[in-house]
Every structure is written in C-alpha cells, then in structure tokens.
Design a protein around this motif. Sequence first.
Motif, PDB file in Angstrom:
ATOM      1  N   ARG A  87      33.257  31.077  37.069  1.00  0.00           N
ATOM      2  CA  ARG A  87      33.385  31.340  38.517  1.00  0.00           C
ATOM      3  C   ARG A  87      34.314  32.545  38.423  1.00  0.00           C
ATOM      4  NH1 ARG A  87      30.835  28.797  41.985  1.00  0.00           N
ATOM      5  NH2 ARG A  87      30.385  26.713  41.801  1.00  0.00           N
ATOM      6  N   THR A  88      35.055  33.030  37.294  1.00  0.00           N
ATOM      7  CA  THR A  88      36.133  33.984  37.164  1.00  0.00           C
ATOM      8  C   THR A  88      35.667  34.828  35.683  1.00  0.00           C
ATOM      9  OG1 THR A  88      37.636  32.775  38.287  1.00  0.00           O
ATOM     10  CG2 THR A  88      38.422  34.931  37.212  1.00  0.00           C
ATOM     11  N   VAL A  89      35.586  36.354  36.103  1.00  0.00           N
ATOM     12  CA  VAL A  89      35.164  36.867  34.794  1.00  0.00           C
ATOM     13  C   VAL A  89      36.383  38.201  34.941  1.00  0.00           C
ATOM     14  CG1 VAL A  89      32.929  36.255  34.604  1.00  0.00           C
ATOM     15  CG2 VAL A  89      33.385  38.308  35.683  1.00  0.00           C
ATOM     16  N   VAL A  90      36.645  38.766  33.717  1.00  0.00           N
ATOM     17  CA  VAL A  90      37.197  40.115  33.619  1.00  0.00           C
ATOM     18  C   VAL A  90      36.418  40.773  32.676  1.00  0.00           C
ATOM     19  CG1 VAL A  90      39.274  41.158  32.985  1.00  0.00           C
ATOM     20  CG2 VAL A  90      39.618  38.956  33.984  1.00  0.00           C
ATOM     21  N   VAL A  91      35.982  41.955  33.081  1.00  0.00           N
ATOM     22  CA  VAL A  91      35.295  43.001  32.214  1.00  0.00           C
ATOM     23  C   VAL A  91      35.874  44.056  31.938  1.00  0.00           C
ATOM     24  CG1 VAL A  91      33.430  44.617  32.321  1.00  0.00           C
ATOM     25  CG2 VAL A  91      33.261  42.690  33.650  1.00  0.00           C
ATOM     26  N   ASP A 127      32.292  33.328  43.232  1.00  0.00           N
ATOM     27  CA  ASP A 127      32.825  34.205  41.878  1.00  0.00           C
ATOM     28  C   ASP A 127      33.609  35.313  42.304  1.00  0.00           C
ATOM     29  OD1 ASP A 127      31.238  32.328  40.887  1.00  0.00           O
ATOM     30  OD2 ASP A 127      29.495  33.515  40.136  1.00  0.00           O
ATOM     31  N   GLU A 128      34.677  35.506  41.316  1.00  0.00           N
ATOM     32  CA  GLU A 128      35.546  36.719  41.145  1.00  0.00           C
ATOM     33  C   GLU A 128      35.413  37.429  40.185  1.00  0.00           C
ATOM     34  OE1 GLU A 128      39.457  35.860  44.032  1.00  0.00           O
ATOM     35  OE2 GLU A 128      39.532  34.888  42.148  1.00  0.00           O
ATOM     36  N   ALA A 129      35.809  38.654  39.979  1.00  0.00           N
ATOM     37  CA  ALA A 129      35.770  39.705  38.827  1.00  0.00           C
ATOM     38  C   ALA A 129      36.661  40.779  38.988  1.00  0.00           C
ATOM     39  CB  ALA A 129      34.476  40.088  38.417  1.00  0.00           C
ATOM     40  N   ALA A 130      37.168  41.164  37.784  1.00  0.00           N
ATOM     41  CA  ALA A 130      38.020  42.079  37.666  1.00  0.00           C
ATOM     42  C   ALA A 130      37.480  43.300  36.591  1.00  0.00           C
ATOM     43  CB  ALA A 130      39.463  41.758  37.149  1.00  0.00           C
ATOM     44  N   LEU A 131      38.073  44.619  36.894  1.00  0.00           N
ATOM     45  CA  LEU A 131      37.189  45.613  35.901  1.00  0.00           C
ATOM     46  C   LEU A 131      38.667  46.156  35.213  1.00  0.00           C
ATOM     47  CD1 LEU A 131      35.265  47.276  34.760  1.00  0.00           C
ATOM     48  CD2 LEU A 131      35.149  48.733  36.875  1.00  0.00           C
ATOM     49  N   ILE A 132      38.489  46.388  33.721  1.00  0.00           N
ATOM     50  CA  ILE A 132      39.693  47.087  33.197  1.00  0.00           C
ATOM     51  C   ILE A 132      39.003  48.052  32.146  1.00  0.00           C
ATOM     52  CG2 ILE A 132      41.342  46.895  31.274  1.00  0.00           C
ATOM     53  CD1 ILE A 132      41.968  44.109  32.162  1.00  0.00           C
ATOM     54  N   VAL A 133      39.381  49.447  32.318  1.00  0.00           N
ATOM     55  CA  VAL A 133      38.699  50.481  31.629  1.00  0.00           C
ATOM     56  C   VAL A 133      39.862  50.831  30.677  1.00  0.00           C
ATOM     57  CG1 VAL A 133      38.036  53.018  31.964  1.00  0.00           C
ATOM     58  CG2 VAL A 133      37.747  51.312  33.658  1.00  0.00           C
ATOM     59  N   CYS A 134      39.449  50.698  29.212  1.00  0.00           N
ATOM     60  CA  CYS A 134      40.267  50.996  28.047  1.00  0.00           C
ATOM     61  C   CYS A 134      39.946  52.164  27.516  1.00  0.00           C
ATOM     62  CB  CYS A 134      39.838  49.648  27.352  1.00  0.00           C
ATOM     63  SG  CYS A 134      41.173  49.108  26.128  1.00  0.00           S
ATOM     64  N   GLY A 135      40.687  53.121  27.476  1.00  0.00           N
ATOM     65  CA  GLY A 135      41.067  54.366  26.754  1.00  0.00           C
ATOM     66  C   GLY A 135      42.085  54.288  25.913  1.00  0.00           C
ATOM     67  N   SER A 176      45.532  38.174  30.460  1.00  0.00           N
ATOM     68  CA  SER A 176      46.647  37.743  31.383  1.00  0.00           C
ATOM     69  C   SER A 176      46.056  37.624  32.638  1.00  0.00           C
ATOM     70  CB  SER A 176      47.690  38.798  31.428  1.00  0.00           C
ATOM     71  OG  SER A 176      47.049  40.035  31.946  1.00  0.00           O
ATOM     72  N   LEU A 177      45.142  38.347  33.134  1.00  0.00           N
ATOM     73  CA  LEU A 177      44.347  38.153  34.642  1.00  0.00           C
ATOM     74  C   LEU A 177      43.517  36.870  34.543  1.00  0.00           C
ATOM     75  CD1 LEU A 177      43.144  41.803  35.162  1.00  0.00           C
ATOM     76  CD2 LEU A 177      45.057  40.662  36.238  1.00  0.00           C
ATOM     77  N   ALA A 178      42.757  36.592  33.300  1.00  0.00           N
ATOM     78  CA  ALA A 178      42.117  35.524  33.397  1.00  0.00           C
ATOM     79  C   ALA A 178      42.853  34.132  33.364  1.00  0.00           C
ATOM     80  CB  ALA A 178      41.066  35.536  31.986  1.00  0.00           C
ATOM     81  N   ALA A 179      44.075  34.284  32.823  1.00  0.00           N
ATOM     82  CA  ALA A 179      44.976  32.983  32.565  1.00  0.00           C
ATOM     83  C   ALA A 179      45.538  32.432  34.028  1.00  0.00           C
ATOM     84  CB  ALA A 179      46.242  33.397  31.741  1.00  0.00           C
ATOM     85  N   LYS A 180      45.047  33.228  34.981  1.00  0.00           N
ATOM     86  CA  LYS A 180      45.547  32.906  36.430  1.00  0.00           C
ATOM     87  C   LYS A 180      44.486  31.941  36.955  1.00  0.00           C
ATOM     88  CE  LYS A 180      48.726  36.951  36.588  1.00  0.00           C
ATOM     89  NZ  LYS A 180      49.173  38.243  37.519  1.00  0.00           N
ATOM     90  N   ARG A 181      43.417  32.071  36.412  1.00  0.00           N
ATOM     91  CA  ARG A 181      42.113  31.272  37.152  1.00  0.00           C
ATOM     92  C   ARG A 181      41.725  30.434  36.132  1.00  0.00           C
ATOM     93  NH1 ARG A 181      43.864  35.022  40.377  1.00  0.00           N
ATOM     94  NH2 ARG A 181      42.503  36.066  41.766  1.00  0.00           N
ATOM     95  N   SER A 182      41.177  29.288  36.813  1.00  0.00           N
ATOM     96  CA  SER A 182      40.509  28.398  35.794  1.00  0.00           C
ATOM     97  C   SER A 182      38.948  28.989  35.752  1.00  0.00           C
ATOM     98  CB  SER A 182      40.498  26.986  36.601  1.00  0.00           C
ATOM     99  OG  SER A 182      39.846  26.873  37.975  1.00  0.00           O
ATOM    100  N   GLU A 183      38.307  28.194  34.660  1.00  0.00           N
ATOM    101  CA  GLU A 183      37.085  28.530  34.261  1.00  0.00           C
ATOM    102  C   GLU A 183      36.853  29.978  34.601  1.00  0.00           C
ATOM    103  OE1 GLU A 183      34.607  26.610  37.103  1.00  0.00           O
ATOM    104  OE2 GLU A 183      34.885  24.630  36.518  1.00  0.00           O
ATOM    105  N   SER A 184      37.398  30.802  33.290  1.00  0.00           N
ATOM    106  CA  SER A 184      37.537  32.273  33.420  1.00  0.00           C
ATOM    107  C   SER A 184      37.037  32.787  31.937  1.00  0.00           C
ATOM    108  CB  SER A 184      38.972  32.803  33.807  1.00  0.00           C
ATOM    109  OG  SER A 184      39.772  32.357  32.731  1.00  0.00           O
ATOM    110  N   THR A 185      36.090  33.888  31.859  1.00  0.00           N
ATOM    111  CA  THR A 185      35.754  34.327  30.945  1.00  0.00           C
ATOM    112  C   THR A 185      36.066  35.935  30.747  1.00  0.00           C
ATOM    113  OG1 THR A 185      34.135  33.145  30.891  1.00  0.00           O
ATOM    114  CG2 THR A 185      33.653  34.836  29.460  1.00  0.00           C
ATOM    115  N   VAL A 186      36.355  36.293  29.451  1.00  0.00           N
ATOM    116  CA  VAL A 186      36.849  37.843  29.419  1.00  0.00           C
ATOM    117  C   VAL A 186      35.579  38.472  28.572  1.00  0.00           C
ATOM    118  CG1 VAL A 186      38.276  39.557  28.389  1.00  0.00           C
ATOM    119  CG2 VAL A 186      39.264  37.715  29.564  1.00  0.00           C
TER     120      VAL A 186
END
Length: 611
Positions: A87-91, A127-135, A176-186
């Motif tokens: 239910r929680t993802v970090v892209v 569901d919830e999601a976050a977006l991280i841009v990595c340069g 670190s963002l995913a650790a604050k939620r249960s059932e999370s995937t990066v």
Amino acid sequence: MLAPAALFALVPLGGIIVLLYLLKLRRREQIVPSVFLWRRAVDDVQANAPFQRLRPNLLLLLQLLALAAVVVGLAAPFFMARRLPDRTVVVVLDASASMRATDVEGSRFEQARRRAREIVAAMGRRDEAALIVCGARPSVAVPMTGDDRRLLRALQRVEPTDAATNVRDGLMLGASLAAKRSESTVYLISDGGFGELSDVPGADVRFIAVGERNRNVAILAFEVSRPPGRAESQLFLRLRNYAPTVMDCELAIYHEDEVIDARRIELPADDERVESWEAAITEPGLMRAELAAEDDLAADNVAFAQAIPSGARSVLVVGPENLFLEQALVIQPGLHVLRADTLSAEQARAAYEEYDVVIFDRAPVPEPPERGAVMMIAATGWPELAASVERIEGPAITTWDEEHPALRYVNFRAIGIAEARRLSPGLDGEVIARAGDAPVAVALEREGLRGLAIGWDLLDSDLPLRVGFPVLLSNAVRWLGELRREGEVQVVRPGDTLRFAAPVAVTAATLVTPDGRRHRVEAGGEQIVLGATERVGDYRLIAGDRQWRWAVDLRDPDESDLAPGTTLELGGRTVASAQRGLAAERHLWPWLASLALVALVAEWYLYHRRY
C-alpha cells in the motif's frame, strides 16, 4: 492456477451428486383406503424411478455450483493485475547523465518516466507513493501522498541532468521514507550504472532496469599544459570506445570558437586511445574538445580545459632609458611594452595589478609586491626576493641552472661583466646563477607571486650585444608572465557547488547557462552559492561590474559505460531486475469460497421451504 490437478475431482464428485438424485428411495409398503390426499407422494415415487430422465431441479444446480466453486478454489486460480503489491511505495528515479542515452525510444529517462507512470497508475484508493529524483544530489520531488495527479504532474516536470548518479543517497532517503509506513516497497528505476551499494538499509527494494545496449564513445580526460620555457602548449586527450564494434569519429579542438585542429580517428572496440597535439596559444580563454560520433550519449562527447598562453602580454619597464632592453622586449611577438622613470608606492601597487610583468631596471622597488610578477635588474627594494650585499669586480659566471625556464639556451660563461653585486636571497629565494660562490641571479616562486633578480647592470656587460640576450628576456618574460594566466577559466564537474565573492552592493546576479538562458540568482551576504550547474557547457555569472566564467564537463567512466545493469547489489544480496510490467497476483479463491457459501445457504433455505 497453482494447483490445476484439483480440477480432476470435479467430475467424480459432481457425478456422485447427480447419482443421488437418480437413485430410487426404499419405502415400506402401507395399505390405505385412498391416495387422494397423498398425490404429491405419488409424484415423488414417479420422480425417483431409476434411470428416468432427470427433471430440472434448482437444488441440484445449487449443489453443483457450490461443488464447482470449492474445487476450482482448491486449484488456486489467479491473474496478474496492474496493482501495487503493497500500500506504500517510494519511487527513486535515476536522473544521471547515462539516463540521457538514446538507445531506447525517446531516451532511457523517458522509458524510466513511463515505468514510473505505470506504478502511479497501479495505485489503489488507499495507496500512497513518494517520488525521489536522483542526480548529483537526491531530492524529494513529491513527499508521501495518495494524490496520483500530483505525482503525474511531478513526473512530467522532472528532467535528467549531466551529473554522475548518487543512487546510494537516493535509496537511503527512500528507505527512510518507507520505514515510516508498513507494507512499503522502494522501486529503483535506473540503468544500473553504479557499483555495489553496501551500506543501504534493508528496505524492500525492487529494481526496474532500463536501457538496451552499450554504443558509446567518450572523452575521459582533456588536459592542456605547457613545459616551462616552451612557446607551444601540449594537449592530451584520453578517448574510450565502450561499444563492441569499431567506431569512426571526428575529433576537433577549439580555442574559444576558433578551430585549432581536427582529425578523423578510428577507435577499436572496447578500447582506449590517447591523442596529443602541440599548439601555440597566445591568448587566454577556454579550450574545447568535441567528438563527433554516432553514439547514444552526447554529454561525454565534449570536454573543456583552460588555455595557457605563452607568457606575458604587457610589460612595464621602470628606470632610466635603456635602448638595448626596450628593443629586446619590443621584438617579442604579441608583447606590449611601456616605460616609466619612477613609480610611487601607490603607482607600484596599481602596476602589479595592471601589467603582466613589471621590470625595475636600476630603479628601486618602491613597495614589494604581494601578488604579480616582478624582475629586478641591478635594483633593490625587495629583500624577500634578494638583497644587494657587496660589489664584485669583474665576476665570471661559473654555474647556472640550465633547467630553470628563465635561463634556458643561454651561455653565461661567455658573458663579460665589469661589475656586479653579490645577492643575498630571501627566505623563498632560489639562487639560479653564481660567479664563483657569489649569487648573482635569484628567482622566487610561490602561489600568486613570481620574481627574478639579476645582480649586474646590463650596460656594465656585453650581454646586450650577444645573441643570447633576446633569448634570456624572452625566457624571463614568458616565465614571469605565465602567472597571470592561471585560474582565469575554471573547469568543474556537473553538480559541483561553486562559491563567488559578491560585491557588497549587489543583491542579485545573473546566471547565463549554456543554452543562452538567463536566470536570476540571489546574492545572500558576501557570497553567491551555485549548485545547479548540472548541464555540460559554458557558464557565466554577472554580478554588477564583475563577471565569472567556468565550464562543466562529464569525464565520468561509470556514466559513459552504458551497459545496462540486470541486477542490483545491496549489501551482499542481489536484486534482479523486474523485466515484465508492474503486476501483482490476484487470487480468486476468496471469491470462489464466498460463492460456494452463498450457494449452500440458498440450497438449505430452499430445501426447508419445501421447494
């Protein structure tokens, strides 16, 4: 189906249920005077006659439906649905230079953007999601949210950079963002252009790889140097072909926008090559090497270097008129010569800033320089370089440093000198010529400052009449003048943080990017801090009456190696790339079990209603 063999039980079990409806019931005979009141009992006897045609029966259909639902449920049927497994993802979206490669439709970054959109489209209502841009530095483009439209808008805005990737920090931020939620995937969407990530915390990381091939050539090094005393600069380039085939390229060298040279080269498959040039560079500025090749990445096909001109362009001679000295300087190519009888201390400070070299000929130095290039001929006033100690009659120079840039190709042994002064070198002074054991020439060199002292009057010797005199002055002026060319153009890597001393009255500056666009930059305090130079090219910063210039190029073998990664190494464990589209197993047995329960309840209800 996970257990399709369970379906074989459907036929015998269903046959048993049907057979029960075909069997004749065993009844006890009873003699009665009339059957008028028992007509339904007679009908029941007719229905259970053995092997008669089976009449439609709703109870039988419900029982068969319940059996079919249970048996099919035991076979564990499922389908792949576009649905997030948690239910929680970090892209974490890789936005480094290699993601600009065009080996796939659009670019690798466009392919990654499409995969990220698939993840957003698979989100459910809760569901919830976050977006991280990595340069060069990871940043949170969208914090944790359930608003898919906000995520899609952010994905449309983000663009790749020309910087090297920093996946480690991006994954740590995502974990670190995913650790604050249960059932999370990066989810890491990248081409895998990085090494093992040993210290990333143990989050549930899934790797989505992009890219197809490795067809690229790159400039990995570009240096410009000039040996002391040489008029020509030496240019060195290191080229690399990462492709599995031979690549034909056109390599061109520019000084600013002027072409110095160009050549066609052939780079062997998966191999390196070093190219070198010699060029007489008389003006400061920016050197640029460009590689024209049909490859998949353009950011590493250009590199910059600082041009090192050959010596000084302006000289101020201070002292009484000396025709020999002035004429020997005037014949130097590209050298502007001026003369003054004397200088005050204030004028001397201005001269050190304005002229590349200041020569004091038989004139005292009014104030020693803190920066700049100064030559003393039979002069005093700068004890840090050398002090005049005592007079020497008829000295003969016996030893000199033939490797020093100022003394090369000059034969001092043949020079006749009527009178000289013994010099006492300062703390940083280096004796470069002696008459017996007496120092008669001293040099000084440290950051931002160069000096040269000659302990005899040129007119008290036959040196101006010898062919070595113009050579000596040319060497000396070139060596002294090289100092003023250093640091004029800075070459940095994409994403580097730059700091500039802002004028006091300036509150904002203008940044001119390689595409010609102008951006306003706030000048806070006494410094202007820039960290957004993430594209390859030539930059300028204008603040009031001051201007700075620098160039950005890639020169990163990891980014230039476009071989797509298939696995991700995370602290000893291997995460394979998800090759298929985003999907989750949706099992049907709960729905089948519910259907069987509903059928049985309906059958029980109808039976007791004497259907």
